[in-house]
Design a protein around this motif. Structure first.
Motif, PDB file in Angstrom:
ATOM      1  N   ALA A   8       0.603 -13.355  -3.294  1.00 60.82           N
ATOM      2  CA  ALA A   8       0.139 -12.188  -4.047  1.00 60.82           C
ATOM      3  C   ALA A   8       1.293 -11.601  -4.837  1.00 60.82           C
ATOM      4  O   ALA A   8       1.100 -11.143  -5.980  1.00 60.82           O
ATOM      5  N   ILE A  37       1.888   2.107  -3.525  1.00 56.29           N
ATOM      6  CA  ILE A  37       0.816   2.454  -4.448  1.00 56.29           C
ATOM      7  C   ILE A  37       0.311   3.852  -4.157  1.00 56.29           C
ATOM      8  O   ILE A  37       0.118   4.656  -5.063  1.00 56.29           O
ATOM      9  N   ILE A  56       0.588  -4.136  -6.699  1.00 53.63           N
ATOM     10  CA  ILE A  56       0.163  -5.277  -5.878  1.00 53.63           C
ATOM     11  C   ILE A  56      -0.363  -4.728  -4.564  1.00 53.63           C
ATOM     12  O   ILE A  56       0.410  -4.202  -3.763  1.00 53.63           O
ATOM     13  N   PRO A  57      -1.675  -4.815  -4.311  1.00 51.67           N
ATOM     14  CA  PRO A  57      -2.193  -4.259  -3.059  1.00 51.67           C
ATOM     15  C   PRO A  57      -1.947  -5.194  -1.894  1.00 51.67           C
ATOM     16  O   PRO A  57      -1.756  -6.384  -2.067  1.00 51.67           O
ATOM     17  N   GLY A  58      -1.969  -4.619  -0.715  1.00 55.74           N
ATOM     18  CA  GLY A  58      -1.774  -5.451   0.465  1.00 55.74           C
ATOM     19  C   GLY A  58      -0.925  -4.693   1.447  1.00 55.74           C
ATOM     20  O   GLY A  58      -0.261  -3.734   1.108  1.00 55.74           O
ATOM     21  N   CYS A  59      -0.973  -5.125   2.701  1.00 56.29           N
ATOM     22  CA  CYS A  59      -0.164  -4.421   3.684  1.00 56.29           C
ATOM     23  C   CYS A  59       0.355  -5.394   4.724  1.00 56.29           C
ATOM     24  O   CYS A  59      -0.163  -5.432   5.824  1.00 56.29           O
ATOM     25  N   SER A  69       0.813  -1.210   0.000  1.00 55.27           N
ATOM     26  CA  SER A  69       0.000   0.000   0.000  1.00 55.27           C
ATOM     27  C   SER A  69       0.850   1.264   0.000  1.00 55.27           C
ATOM     28  O   SER A  69       0.468   2.279  -0.567  1.00 55.27           O
ATOM     29  N   GLY A  88       0.236   4.636   1.509  1.00 49.85           N
ATOM     30  CA  GLY A  88      -0.084   3.781   2.637  1.00 49.85           C
ATOM     31  C   GLY A  88      -0.590   4.533   3.849  1.00 49.85           C
ATOM     32  O   GLY A  88      -1.257   5.562   3.727  1.00 49.85           O
ATOM     33  N   ARG A 111       0.629 -10.870   0.586  1.00 45.62           N
ATOM     34  CA  ARG A 111       1.127 -12.207   0.861  1.00 45.62           C
ATOM     35  C   ARG A 111       2.153 -12.598  -0.198  1.00 45.62           C
ATOM     36  O   ARG A 111       2.103 -12.088  -1.310  1.00 45.62           O
TER      37      ARG A 111
END
Lengths: 347, 218, 179
Positions: free
Chosen positions: C143, C109, C134-137, C106, C112, C140
């Motif tokens: 991912a 992108i 690639i989203p996520g925080c 995040s 965050g 994984r």
């Protein structure tokens, strides 16, 4: 000397060309060219196959599977993809670099790595350049491989490259001495510097690894240090010096360094088999060069095994080890060999 | 000393070389995610959602963009639930604060994109919005009908009260109070009847008649 | 496609016809060497993608080169601060073409949790051109592998990116027309 498969093939081919043309010089020339082409083929195959092999061995030892997608279930086309990609990368020339030296360095590194293959006896009588001072010439040529590292490091106009170049030169020079001293014992036993005589002297199951175990250990360690592999890989000590003297090389130039490194790896393995493991000797159910191949691949696996087991040593530890441990031990080995030979009345 | 550690190390590596490998091949095999796993896109059921917008208020990074519509009965419903996956921290505060527990993660972590504009995820699909529209129009109709029935019943009751007031002027207040209890019942019955029949024009007519009567009397 | 159809039916399993472009695209897509450029916590997930459980080397992508001149892919894994923006742009410029950038997590992108901070760049596409988000925080490891597979798809079929972008533009236009 019995005619082995490869040398028999060479003789037949020579005879055929002579019969076809009537000029002995043409058949010599043709055979030389074929030999060179074969050796270059072996070197390229070595680079490609061992790149793949290294990644698979590395993966298996780290409890994972390596490349398994590119080209079938075993990822066999992975090195092909790597090479193609490296060929098509942009070529970046650093601005303040000494252009001639910078461009020459990978080529000059590849030349001695490839040239020493001319001296290896792949089979009885199958040597491209059968000189009677083979050992001497071999190490004289491969000793020249120290310089292109320094050239590349200096010419890159980059402080990491420069320092990396210094470190590589100091490491390689310090391990040339134990490398050669460990072979003195073998030369004393054999009495000749010709590589084929050395192999023949091990016939009858008396491989030099049994007669000179200390020399084998010293030779293996020094060869690993000479080829800049872990645990002595300061050159590509990634967390330390980025890529050492190779920092400014991209694309195909770097691929040449890469190739030269794997050619050196195979050289070290072939030298170990020739000097200590009996070269192409072996029971008769397989031709000589197959035994040679098996032993060389086994030694390559052992050297890769070292890489993926041991951590990297510091530069001062490397130099201390080389000068204070390896060199005295190898001189001790020469001394012991001399004493035993005297005692056994072989002198 | 003297290389014993080295040989032990080599022994370990060669054991792993021939041993079982730990890898599981991702795109073909997927690990099952834990129940509380926070990842993927948010899902919600718009029928359960009460449109309180506490999730958007709780989000520390303003990753929720909500559009709420009020229906005719003054209840809020969600129309657009834009979750900006690129700004989301997956901190779970929105899920925790929801009073009706309708927000959930769909655990589909493989949602990478090529463009940043693709990284908005609407938790309400177009079909949901179509359903919402139908629901809203239903509610509106119901509310209208109820309002009209209520108005008609009110008018009837008023007319009845006035008629009774006109009749029961000489009567005692007791009779008025006696008459009072039946009135709400009558009102309720009167209100129930048109609602049950849903006879809008009749109700209108009755209301019009009542009004006329009122007008006639007054 | 047209060229492929010229091969007689019986030989189609044995003959491979490619354009040089396709061959090099295949090579680039199957041998992406990342630059080890982890900035923050997403770097830990990147490292764990290269380990035994979620092996990244199955695809041929595990050769993390330390030197930008030998790397193809810059995975910006972590928060980009203004102080680090110049060095990372310099690293990106040192990489030889063709090169790709993945924004992981995040922070890369859109800044965050620190998007309002005085020192954080709100998303690396303010300074670098990004290929895959690639989203996520943090995302994984699977991912990240999925993101790299999407990059692979982008390299092998660059026309799909333009198609997807056109689809989104159309959707946006339709929404604005409705509203």
């Amino acid at each position: 000397m019995e005619i082995s498969f490869l040398s028999g093939l060479a003789l037949w081919l020579r005879g055929e060309i002579y019969a076809l043309t009537g000029l002995p010089i043409l058949s010599d020339l043709a055979l030389d060219i074929i030999g060179i082409a074969l050796l270059l083929g072996i070197i390229s195959m070595a680079a490609i196959v061992f790149t793949y092999g290294e990644r698979k061995v590395c993966a298996f030892m780290q409890v994972r599977i390596g490349p398994n997608r590119v080209g079938g279930r075993f990822g066999l086309l992975q090195p092909v993809a790597d090479m193609l990609k490296l060929m098509s990368k942009e070529d970046i020339v650093p601005e303040g670099a000494d252009k001639v030296l910078w461009a020459l360095s990978p080529a000059l590194l590849f030349v001695p790595a490839a040239l020493v293959y001319a001296f290896f006896p792949f089979d009885a009588g199958a040597v491209l350049a059968d000189v009677n001072v083979g050992v001497f010439l071999l190490f004289a040529i491969s000793g020249q491989a120290v310089l292109p590292f320094l050239m590349g490091g200096y010419a890159s106009n980059n402080k990491y490259s420069m320092v990396g170049g210094f470190r590589v030169v100091s490491q390689m020079i310090s391990y040339e001495a134990p490398l050669l001293f460990s072979l003195l014992g073998i030369l004393m036993i054999t009495g000749s510097m010709r590589l084929e005589d050395i192999v023949e002297a091990q016939s009858g199951g008396l491989w030099f690894i049994f007669l000179q175990p200390l020399a084998f250990v010293i030779f293996l360690i020094s060869a690993v240090a000479e080829t800049n592999r872990t645990p002595f890989d300061l050159v590509e000590g990634e967390s330390e010096i980025i890529a050492g003297p190779f920092t400014e090389y991209s694309g195909m130039r770097w691929a040449l360094f890469f190739l030269a490194e794997y050619a050196n790896l195979l050289t070290a393995a072939i030298l170990a088999t020739t000097f200590f493991l009996g070269g192409y000797l072996g029971p008769d159910f397989l031709p000589g060069f197959v035994w040679f191949g098996i032993k060389a691949v086994l030694m390559v696996f052992v050297i890769m095994w070292f890489r993926w087991t041991f951590p990297r040593t510091r530069v001062d530890q490397i130099l201390t080890f080389g000068w204070k441990a390896m060199l005295p031990l190898s001189i001790l080995n020469v001394f012991l060999t001399g004493v035993v030979m005297c005692a056994l009345g072989l002198v | 000393m003297f290389g014993k550690g080295l040989l032990t190390g080599m022994g370990v590596t060669i054991k792993h070389f021939f041993g079982k490998k730990e890898t599981f091949c991702y795109p073909e095999e997927k690990l099952p995610m834990a129940e509380g796993f926070r990842g993927g896109d948010l899902t919600m059921d718009w029928r359960v959602c009460i449109g309180c917008q506490m999730c958007a208020m709780a989000c520390p990074n303003k990753a929720l963009d909500l559009t709420v519509v009020t229906d005719a009965k003054k209840k809020r419903h969600m129309k657009y639930y834009i979750h900006k996956t690129g700004r989301c921290l997956f901190c779970n505060l929105c899920v925790e604060v929801c009073p009706v527990h309708t927000l959930q993660w769909d655990k589909n972590y493989a949602n990478s994109t090529w463009n940043k504009e693709d990284m908005v995820h609407d938790a309400m699909t177009d079909k949901d919005r179509a359903d919402l529209d139908i629901f809203l129009s239903d509610v509106e109709k119901k509310a209208k009908a109820e309002a009209e029935a209520k108005a008609k019943a009110e008018a009837e009751a008023k007319a009845k009260a006035e008629a009774e007031a006109a009749e029961g002027k000489p009567e005692t207040p007791k009779a008025e109070t006696k008459a009072a209890p039946p009135k709400p019942e009558a009102k309720a019955e009167a209100a129930k009847k048109p609602a049950a029949q849903n006879a809008a024009p009749d109700a209108e007519k009755k209301a019009a008649a009542a009004e006329k009567k009122k007008g006639g009397e007054a | 496609m047209e060229l492929r159809d010229r091969v007689p039916e019986s030989l189609r399993q044995n003959v491979l016809i490619l354009k040089v472009d396709e061959l090099f695209r295949w090579a680039h897509a199957n041998s992406i060497w990342p630059l080890s450029s982890g900035l923050a916590c997403c770097a830990i997930e990147m490292m764990s993608t290269a380990t035994a459980r979620f092996d990244l080397s199955r695809f041929g992508y595990e050769v993390f080169r330390p030197c930008p001149r030998q790397a193809d892919l810059l995975i910006v894994a972590g928060t980009l601060t203004y102080k680090m923006a110049d060095p990372i742009v310099r690293l990106y410029e040192e990489m030889p073409e063709p090169k790709y950038v993945i924004a992981m997590g995040s922070c890369a992108i859109a800044g965050g949790p620190f998007a309002d901070s005085y020192s954080v760049v709100e998303g690396i596409d303010e300074v670098l051109p990004v290929d895959v988000y690639i989203p996520g925080c943090p995302p994984r490891p699977e991912a990240l592998i999925d993101g790299m597979l999407k990059l692979r798809e982008k390299i092998m079929h660059p026309e799909r990116v333009a198609a997807e972008r056109a689809k989104w533009a159309e959707r946006k236009k339709a929404k604005e027309a409705k509203a």
